[in-house]
Design a protein around this motif. Structure first.
Motif, PDB file in Angstrom:
ATOM      1  N   VAL A  76     -37.706  13.822   3.152  1.00  0.00           N
ATOM      2  CA  VAL A  76     -37.424  13.189   1.863  1.00  0.00           C
ATOM      3  C   VAL A  76     -37.868  14.117   0.732  1.00  0.00           C
ATOM      4  N   GLY A  77     -39.050  14.719   0.874  1.00  0.00           N
ATOM      5  CA  GLY A  77     -39.548  15.621  -0.156  1.00  0.00           C
ATOM      6  C   GLY A  77     -38.625  16.806  -0.378  1.00  0.00           C
ATOM      7  N   SER A  78     -38.152  17.448   0.693  1.00  0.00           N
ATOM      8  CA  SER A  78     -37.289  18.619   0.544  1.00  0.00           C
ATOM      9  C   SER A  78     -35.960  18.238  -0.105  1.00  0.00           C
ATOM     10  N   TYR A  79     -35.384  17.128   0.320  1.00  0.00           N
ATOM     11  CA  TYR A  79     -34.094  16.690  -0.229  1.00  0.00           C
ATOM     12  C   TYR A  79     -34.211  16.378  -1.721  1.00  0.00           C
ATOM     13  N   GLN A  80     -35.223  15.596  -2.090  1.00  0.00           N
ATOM     14  CA  GLN A  80     -35.319  15.154  -3.479  1.00  0.00           C
ATOM     15  C   GLN A  80     -35.790  16.275  -4.406  1.00  0.00           C
ATOM     16  N   PHE A  81     -36.687  17.128  -3.932  1.00  0.00           N
ATOM     17  CA  PHE A  81     -37.145  18.233  -4.786  1.00  0.00           C
ATOM     18  C   PHE A  81     -36.024  19.229  -5.059  1.00  0.00           C
ATOM     19  N   SER A  82     -35.213  19.537  -4.057  1.00  0.00           N
ATOM     20  CA  SER A  82     -34.153  20.530  -4.261  1.00  0.00           C
ATOM     21  C   SER A  82     -33.137  20.066  -5.288  1.00  0.00           C
ATOM     22  N   ARG A  83     -32.996  18.758  -5.467  1.00  0.00           N
ATOM     23  CA  ARG A  83     -32.049  18.229  -6.439  1.00  0.00           C
ATOM     24  C   ARG A  83     -32.689  17.945  -7.799  1.00  0.00           C
ATOM     25  N   ASP A  90     -47.753  13.712   2.609  1.00  0.00           N
ATOM     26  CA  ASP A  90     -46.681  13.094   3.395  1.00  0.00           C
ATOM     27  C   ASP A  90     -45.308  13.643   3.015  1.00  0.00           C
ATOM     28  N   TYR A  91     -45.175  14.175   1.792  1.00  0.00           N
ATOM     29  CA  TYR A  91     -43.881  14.650   1.296  1.00  0.00           C
ATOM     30  C   TYR A  91     -43.857  16.171   1.122  1.00  0.00           C
ATOM     31  N   ALA A  92     -44.777  16.870   1.757  1.00  0.00           N
ATOM     32  CA  ALA A  92     -44.969  18.301   1.512  1.00  0.00           C
ATOM     33  C   ALA A  92     -43.722  19.118   1.842  1.00  0.00           C
ATOM     34  N   THR A  93     -43.361  20.023   0.929  1.00  0.00           N
ATOM     35  CA  THR A  93     -42.192  20.875   1.114  1.00  0.00           C
ATOM     36  C   THR A  93     -42.341  22.164   0.322  1.00  0.00           C
ATOM     37  N   THR A  94     -41.724  23.214   0.817  1.00  0.00           N
ATOM     38  CA  THR A  94     -41.610  24.446   0.034  1.00  0.00           C
ATOM     39  C   THR A  94     -40.341  24.357  -0.817  1.00  0.00           C
ATOM     40  N   LEU A  95     -40.199  25.267  -1.767  1.00  0.00           N
ATOM     41  CA  LEU A  95     -39.008  25.285  -2.612  1.00  0.00           C
ATOM     42  C   LEU A  95     -38.765  26.701  -3.132  1.00  0.00           C
ATOM     43  N   HIS A  96     -37.525  27.157  -3.017  1.00  0.00           N
ATOM     44  CA  HIS A  96     -37.110  28.446  -3.579  1.00  0.00           C
ATOM     45  C   HIS A  96     -35.808  28.240  -4.328  1.00  0.00           C
ATOM     46  N   VAL A  97     -35.784  28.682  -5.583  1.00  0.00           N
ATOM     47  CA  VAL A  97     -34.605  28.510  -6.436  1.00  0.00           C
ATOM     48  C   VAL A  97     -34.196  29.876  -6.977  1.00  0.00           C
ATOM     49  N   LEU A  98     -32.947  30.253  -6.732  1.00  0.00           N
ATOM     50  CA  LEU A  98     -32.391  31.501  -7.258  1.00  0.00           C
ATOM     51  C   LEU A  98     -31.417  31.147  -8.377  1.00  0.00           C
ATOM     52  N   ALA A 118     -47.443  24.156  -0.855  1.00  0.00           N
ATOM     53  CA  ALA A 118     -46.322  23.228  -0.787  1.00  0.00           C
ATOM     54  C   ALA A 118     -46.370  22.258  -1.950  1.00  0.00           C
ATOM     55  N   LEU A 119     -45.209  21.782  -2.329  1.00  0.00           N
ATOM     56  CA  LEU A 119     -45.087  20.718  -3.322  1.00  0.00           C
ATOM     57  C   LEU A 119     -45.291  19.377  -2.616  1.00  0.00           C
ATOM     58  N   PRO A 120     -45.688  18.318  -3.321  1.00  0.00           N
ATOM     59  CA  PRO A 120     -45.785  18.228  -4.773  1.00  0.00           C
ATOM     60  C   PRO A 120     -47.107  18.683  -5.384  1.00  0.00           C
ATOM     61  N   HIS A 121     -48.144  18.894  -4.577  1.00  0.00           N
ATOM     62  CA  HIS A 121     -49.447  19.169  -5.183  1.00  0.00           C
ATOM     63  C   HIS A 121     -49.561  20.583  -5.740  1.00  0.00           C
ATOM     64  N   ALA A 122     -48.731  21.525  -5.273  1.00  0.00           N
ATOM     65  CA  ALA A 122     -48.850  22.924  -5.714  1.00  0.00           C
ATOM     66  C   ALA A 122     -47.862  23.261  -6.826  1.00  0.00           C
ATOM     67  N   TYR A 123     -47.576  22.308  -7.705  1.00  0.00           N
ATOM     68  CA  TYR A 123     -46.576  22.555  -8.742  1.00  0.00           C
ATOM     69  C   TYR A 123     -47.028  23.589  -9.772  1.00  0.00           C
ATOM     70  N   ARG A 124     -48.327  23.902  -9.826  1.00  0.00           N
ATOM     71  CA  ARG A 124     -48.796  24.931 -10.752  1.00  0.00           C
ATOM     72  C   ARG A 124     -48.703  26.335 -10.155  1.00  0.00           C
ATOM     73  N   SER A 125     -48.244  26.438  -8.908  1.00  0.00           N
ATOM     74  CA  SER A 125     -48.232  27.728  -8.213  1.00  0.00           C
ATOM     75  C   SER A 125     -46.851  28.367  -8.168  1.00  0.00           C
ATOM     76  N   VAL A 126     -45.976  28.008  -9.102  1.00  0.00           N
ATOM     77  CA  VAL A 126     -44.628  28.562  -9.092  1.00  0.00           C
ATOM     78  C   VAL A 126     -44.678  30.062  -9.406  1.00  0.00           C
ATOM     79  N   LYS A 127     -44.040  30.836  -8.546  1.00  0.00           N
ATOM     80  CA  LYS A 127     -43.949  32.281  -8.726  1.00  0.00           C
ATOM     81  C   LYS A 127     -42.559  32.620  -9.265  1.00  0.00           C
ATOM     82  N   ALA A 128     -42.485  33.457 -10.301  1.00  0.00           N
ATOM     83  CA  ALA A 128     -41.207  33.881 -10.888  1.00  0.00           C
ATOM     84  C   ALA A 128     -41.036  35.377 -10.683  1.00  0.00           C
ATOM     85  N   THR A 129     -39.919  35.779 -10.078  1.00  0.00           N
ATOM     86  CA  THR A 129     -39.652  37.183  -9.806  1.00  0.00           C
ATOM     87  C   THR A 129     -38.267  37.552 -10.317  1.00  0.00           C
TER      88      THR A 129
END
Length: 382
Positions: free
Chosen positions: A178-185, A244-252, A299-310
């Motif tokens: 659920v976390g991966s599906y909802q975060f990606s959108r 319970d909703y932990a997920t990674t996320l990568h956005v290009l 992992a999200l949602p708790h690591a939302y301050r750890s976004v890396k931008a490249t």
């Protein structure tokens, strides 16, 4: 973990099933409808035959001459069959789905999560192919796919960006699918709100500003999702918990304006981006030396301050591969056969068809049985 060792051998008799130890009729309705039509509708005028002299004067269809070359019979290509594999022998798991979750399991999302997602797009000179496939271990267990992906466009026409996202739900998390599906959108929705600022910062190659904007968007998505999950948990026996909703996320993000050569990758957690240059998969930007592959376990949602931008710069003819660790891990192993196969399949000037891409993305490697999500981008030359 290598699930081959933990579940035994496929076709072993011990593992035949790995999950065990009164109204009106249509005719009456139609009659009532017809009875209510105006008389003019019911009494249609008879069709008048057109005189021969008034028929079309278009030239007759050409007739085949005696020396015309007959149409060749279409070639019948062999069926692809099971996905190819690298190594001396295929993985022990079967290469096809077995069981799946039930509606009665108490999870309203998992029973309706498809085994495979397939997507694509053609936007200007950019061609996209995307596939998310349930891993061999989840096929064997009958659990749902925990990976998710998104392919869309954000921003106004003058600052439009192609958005590609992959998310990998943490295997031990109860609702990571659920976390991966909802975060990606939802991350795409929040990034769209910042699209003009992101476009301007990307043109200026300002990684600091890009990281601030990405963190703001991801934090907004995390706050909204957390609130919704917490409300839903009030009606469940289990209290809400981030893990319970932990997920990674990568956005290009890729500008659709072909004159802008810079792209930006936003990342939280493992997985990431490869670039296929001259037949070799590279993990970094050759101009900056910055790595595009992340091995962190955040992992999200708790690591939302750890976004890396490249920020990276690519040229037409190079292929971008965005993926979860189900594909990035085997690409980085010492045995180069997996990497060579994908480079050969995707290194040509033309993008494969959707069905070919799916089959190629399913190339199997022993011990790599996780869900696999991969999005590739080809850019034609002007």
């Amino acid at each position: 973990m290598n699930h081959d060792a933990s579940h035994g051998v496929y076709n072993d008799a011990r593992y035949d099933d790995p999950r065990r130890a009164g109204g009106a009729s249509d005719t009456e309705g139609f009659d009532a409808h017809v009875a209510g039509l105006p008389f003019e509708v019911m009494a249609q005028k008879p069709i008048t035959r057109v005189p021969e002299a008034a028929t079309s004067t278009a030239p007759p269809a050409p007739q085949a001459s005696d020396d015309a070359v007959p149409f060749a019979e279409p070639e019948t290509k062999p069926l692809r069959g099971v996905p190819a594999h690298v190594g001396d022998r295929p993985p022990t798991y079967p290469p096809h789905p077995l069981g799946r979750p039930s509606v009665r399991d108490g999870d309203p999302f998992a029973p309706f999560s498809p085994v495979v997602l397939l997507d694509g797009a053609q936007i200007g000179r950019l061609t996209v192919r995307a596939a998310s496939v349930r891993g061999d271990s989840h096929n064997w267990e009958g659990s749902c796919r925990q990976d998710a992906m998104a392919v869309t466009r954000i921003g106004p026409p003058e600052a439009e960006l192609l958005l590609l996202a992959v998310a990998d739900g943490v295997g031990s998390a109860l609702y990571s699918h659920v976390g991966s599906y909802q975060f990606s959108r939802l991350a795409a929705v929040y990034l769209d709100r910042e699209a003009e600022s992101i476009h301007a910062a990307l043109c200026a190659r300002d990684e600091g500003e890009l990281r601030v904007l990405a963190t703001k968007a991801v934090a907004g998505a995390a706050a909204e999702l957390r609130s919704g999950w917490a409300r839903a948990a009030q009606h469940q026996p289990r209290a809400y918990a981030d893990q319970d909703y932990a997920t990674t996320l990568h956005v290009l993000l890729i500008p659709t304006d072909a004159g802008i050569r810079d792209r930006v990758l936003f990342s939280v957690g493992d997985g990431g981006l490869f670039v296929l240059r001259e037949g070799r998969w590279e993990q970094g930007d050759p101009d900056s030396g910055e790595g595009l592959l992340d091995t962190r376990t955040e992992a999200l949602p708790h690591a939302y301050r750890s976004v890396k931008a490249t920020v990276l710069r690519t040229m037409p003819g190079e292929v971008l591969l965005l993926g979860t660790d189900g594909v990035t891990n085997p690409l980085t192993q010492k045995d180069p056969e997996f990497a060579r196969r994908l480079a050969a399949a995707w290194g040509g000037p033309e993008a494969p068809s959707l069905s070919d891409f799916l089959w190629q993305a399913q190339t199997r490697a022993k011990s790599y049985d996780d869900d696999r999500t991969v999005i590739c981008v080809w850019e034609g030359r002007g």
